[in-house]
Design a protein around this motif. Structure first.
Motif, mmCIF file in Angstrom:
data_model
loop_
_atom_site.group_PDB
_atom_site.id
_atom_site.type_symbol
_atom_site.label_atom_id
_atom_site.label_comp_id
_atom_site.label_asym_id
_atom_site.label_seq_id
_atom_site.Cartn_x
_atom_site.Cartn_y
_atom_site.Cartn_z
ATOM 1 N N HIS A 378 0.795 -1.227 0.000
ATOM 2 C CA HIS A 378 0.000 0.000 0.000
ATOM 3 C C HIS A 378 0.830 1.282 0.000
ATOM 4 C CE1 HIS A 378 -3.513 -2.447 0.426
ATOM 5 N NE2 HIS A 378 -3.171 -2.886 1.630
ATOM 6 N N LEU A 379 2.125 1.182 0.321
ATOM 7 C CA LEU A 379 2.935 2.393 0.425
ATOM 8 C C LEU A 379 2.988 3.163 -0.894
ATOM 9 C CD1 LEU A 379 4.843 4.288 1.952
ATOM 10 C CD2 LEU A 379 6.735 2.789 1.286
ATOM 11 N N TYR A 382 -0.279 4.830 -1.720
ATOM 12 C CA TYR A 382 -0.544 5.961 -0.838
ATOM 13 C C TYR A 382 0.348 7.142 -1.187
ATOM 14 C CZ TYR A 382 -0.888 8.815 3.336
ATOM 15 O OH TYR A 382 -1.061 9.868 4.196
ATOM 16 N N LEU A 383 1.636 6.870 -1.445
ATOM 17 C CA LEU A 383 2.562 7.945 -1.779
ATOM 18 C C LEU A 383 2.151 8.654 -3.065
ATOM 19 C CD1 LEU A 383 6.104 6.529 -0.914
ATOM 20 C CD2 LEU A 383 4.834 8.336 0.246
ATOM 21 N N LYS A 384 1.649 7.895 -4.010
ATOM 22 C CA LYS A 384 1.204 8.503 -5.276
ATOM 23 C C LYS A 384 0.083 9.501 -5.008
ATOM 24 C CE LYS A 384 -0.349 7.315 -9.948
ATOM 25 N NZ LYS A 384 -0.706 6.200 -10.874
ATOM 26 N N LYS A 385 -0.875 9.092 -4.166
ATOM 27 C CA LYS A 385 -1.989 9.983 -3.822
ATOM 28 C C LYS A 385 -1.502 11.170 -3.003
ATOM 29 C CE LYS A 385 -4.773 8.787 -0.487
ATOM 30 N NZ LYS A 385 -5.842 8.138 0.332
ATOM 31 N N ALA A 386 -0.637 10.892 -2.009
ATOM 32 C CA ALA A 386 -0.160 11.962 -1.134
ATOM 33 C C ALA A 386 0.686 12.967 -1.909
ATOM 34 C CB ALA A 386 0.643 11.368 0.014
ATOM 35 N N ARG A 387 1.571 12.482 -2.764
ATOM 36 C CA ARG A 387 2.414 13.391 -3.548
ATOM 37 C C ARG A 387 1.569 14.315 -4.413
ATOM 38 N NH1 ARG A 387 5.707 8.790 -5.151
ATOM 39 N NH2 ARG A 387 7.544 8.616 -3.805
#
Length: 486
Positions: A378-379, A382-387
């Motif tokens: 999931h990292l 999640y990072l794609k969305k957060a970035r």
């Protein structure tokens, strides 16, 4: 008696509230030993609760030794040893005269206690924590249930000082993918970045005078820990692409240093990313002068554009002079308090023992759930969305600063904050006081400097601020700053 009980709203069961209420009466002596308690029906009526609630409360009190039951007669108060009528010895201690220099210095360095507090409706640019609205709760909940189903009994027992092995193995591979040569290296799991830095500093000797090199400005938490651990700090000024190498070499040639501390990516507070060329030159200098480097991997994952910049520990190859401090706190879940130290195996062996002596181990439950979340893949999602979200906010904040505060020099290549520098002589504490009166607060920059400088600087954290508040807040800052500068 019993007329002052008022059930509190919330998720605390009423039977527990009744039990605690009766327990307090017994401990205070309002209910005496061997005194008969009202029947369950009578007490339920007096307290305004159901009879079954009182039955359950009496049963809990009997289990805890505060009540005893006589068949056919009812419930009675048990003889409880809660102390004599008068305390055996009671005195007041002047703790201000008993605490040591470490505690006094910690209070002096604790800016959080003395900072301006945000009002309920204030626009606050002080935080650089992740936005909880982005948290991946469903997958985190699934990771928790998955791990508890697999080894719940083990996770709730003591763990290992070095850390949860599946997480260590995952993070070792994670660092290898950053270009780190893992030969001769090992890892210690810590309760976040701050504990990792504190453990490292507490273990390092001061054979070279107890001196540390770092960028100026730098992470305020690091400054506090250097001072509390007895290190003398030498700050090297920053340039647009990182630390000033000429000033660094001048400092290195002038005296010996026990260690250096650098934040090469999305530097806190300036937001500058050190250029690849400067990273290589920096490491050559450190090798030449044999100064161990503590690398803060702060916000490395929040790259919005440009090529990936390898961490300093990667450029060190098989060398063992870099201590890397990592954490997902600024991109994942800071409440877990999980970080890591990647360093030479021999050093990690020492740090493991320091960790065990201090707090035995980092929460195994936290480590295992984080591992399962990462293991489930999931990292990256999640990072794609957060970035994407943080990049949008970064660009909005940058555009607003350029529009409303064009007279201040702006820095920040990504991450969760921007840094502003006003003309010499400008006081951002005066600016903060004036903006606070208008419902806007931020972080003055002088707290990040170790030489008394930075009074004309400020940090803008945007990660948890709504778009409309970013626009309005920065507009107010710009207007007030312009008035103060006239």
């Amino acid at each position: 008696m019993f007329n002052d009980f008022k059930p509190l709203e919330g998720d605390r069961p009423v039977r527990i509230q009744v039990k605690d209420y009766l327990k307090r009466l017994i401990i205070k002596g309002a209910l005496q030993a061997d005194q008969k308690l009202p029947s369950t029906r009578e007490l339920g009526s007096l307290l305004g609760v159901g009879r079954n609630t009182v039955i359950a409360a009496y049963a809990d009190l009997e289990e805890e030794g505060f009540v005893y039951a006589l068949p056919g007669k009812g419930s009675y108060v048990a003889l409880v040893s809660v102390g004599a009528d008068e305390p055996a010895a009671s005195w007041r201690t002047d703790w201000s005269s008993r605490v040591n220099g470490y505690a006094r210095q910690a209070v002096e360095l604790d800016r959080m206690k003395r900072g301006i507090r945000a009002g309920k409706d204030a626009i606050s640019f002080t935080s650089i924590a992740p936005d909880e609205q982005l948290f991946d709760l469903d997958n985190f909940r699934r990771a928790f249930l998955d791990r508890m189903a697999l080894e719940g009994n083990v996770l709730l027992n003591y763990g290992y000082a070095k850390g949860y092995k599946p997480l260590i193995d995952y993070l070792m591979r994670y660092m290898e993918h950053k270009g780190v040569d893992l030969r001769g290296k090992d890892m210690l799991i810590t309760s976040g970045f701050t504990e990792g830095l504190d453990i490292v500093l507490s273990a390092l000797g001061k054979s070279r005078g107890g001196a540390v090199l770092c960028e100026n400005p730098t992470h305020h938490t690091a400054i506090k820990n250097f001072k509390l651990n007895g290190f003398e700090i030498t700050g090297i000024p920053m340039e647009h692409d990182g630390i000033n190498l000429e000033e660094l070499e001048r400092a290195l040639s002038g005296r010996k240093y026990d260690c250096a501390y650098f934040i090469p990516s999305y530097h806190n507070p300036t937001g500058i990313v050190m250029s690849p060329e400067k990273r290589i030159a920096l490491m050559k200098l450190m090798a030449e002068y044999e100064v161990p480097v503590i690398e803060d991997g702060f916000n490395e994952e929040l790259r919005y554009s440009g090529a990936h910049a390898m961490p300093l520990i990667a450029s060190a190859g098989q060398g063992n002079g870099v201590i890397y401090l990592g954490s997902f706190s600024k991109v994942l879940f800071p409440g877990l308090r999980v970080g890591w130290v990647l360093a030479d195996k021999e050093l990690i062996d020492y740090l493991e023992s320091v960790k065990r002596a201090r707090n035995i181990h980092t929460s195994t439950l936290d480590q295992s759930v984080l591992f399962q979340y990462l293991h489930n893949g999931h990292l990256d999602k999640y990072l794609k969305k957060a970035r994407a979200e943080y990049k949008r906010k970064y660009e909005l904040t940058k555009a607003c600063c350029e529009k409303y505060i064009p007279f201040a020099r702006l820095s920040g290549d990504g991450g969760l904050h921007l840094f502003l520098e006003f003309a010499a002589g400008f006081d951002t504490h005066r600016l903060l006081a004036a903006c606070s009166a208008k419902g806007v607060i931020f972080t003055p920059g002088d707290m990040f400097f170790m030489d008394g400088g930075g009074v004309n600087t400020m940090r803008i954290g945007f990660s948890r601020v709504k778009d409309e508040d970013i626009r309005e807040g920065i507009r107010i800052i710009g207007e007030v700053a312009e008035q103060l500068g006239e």
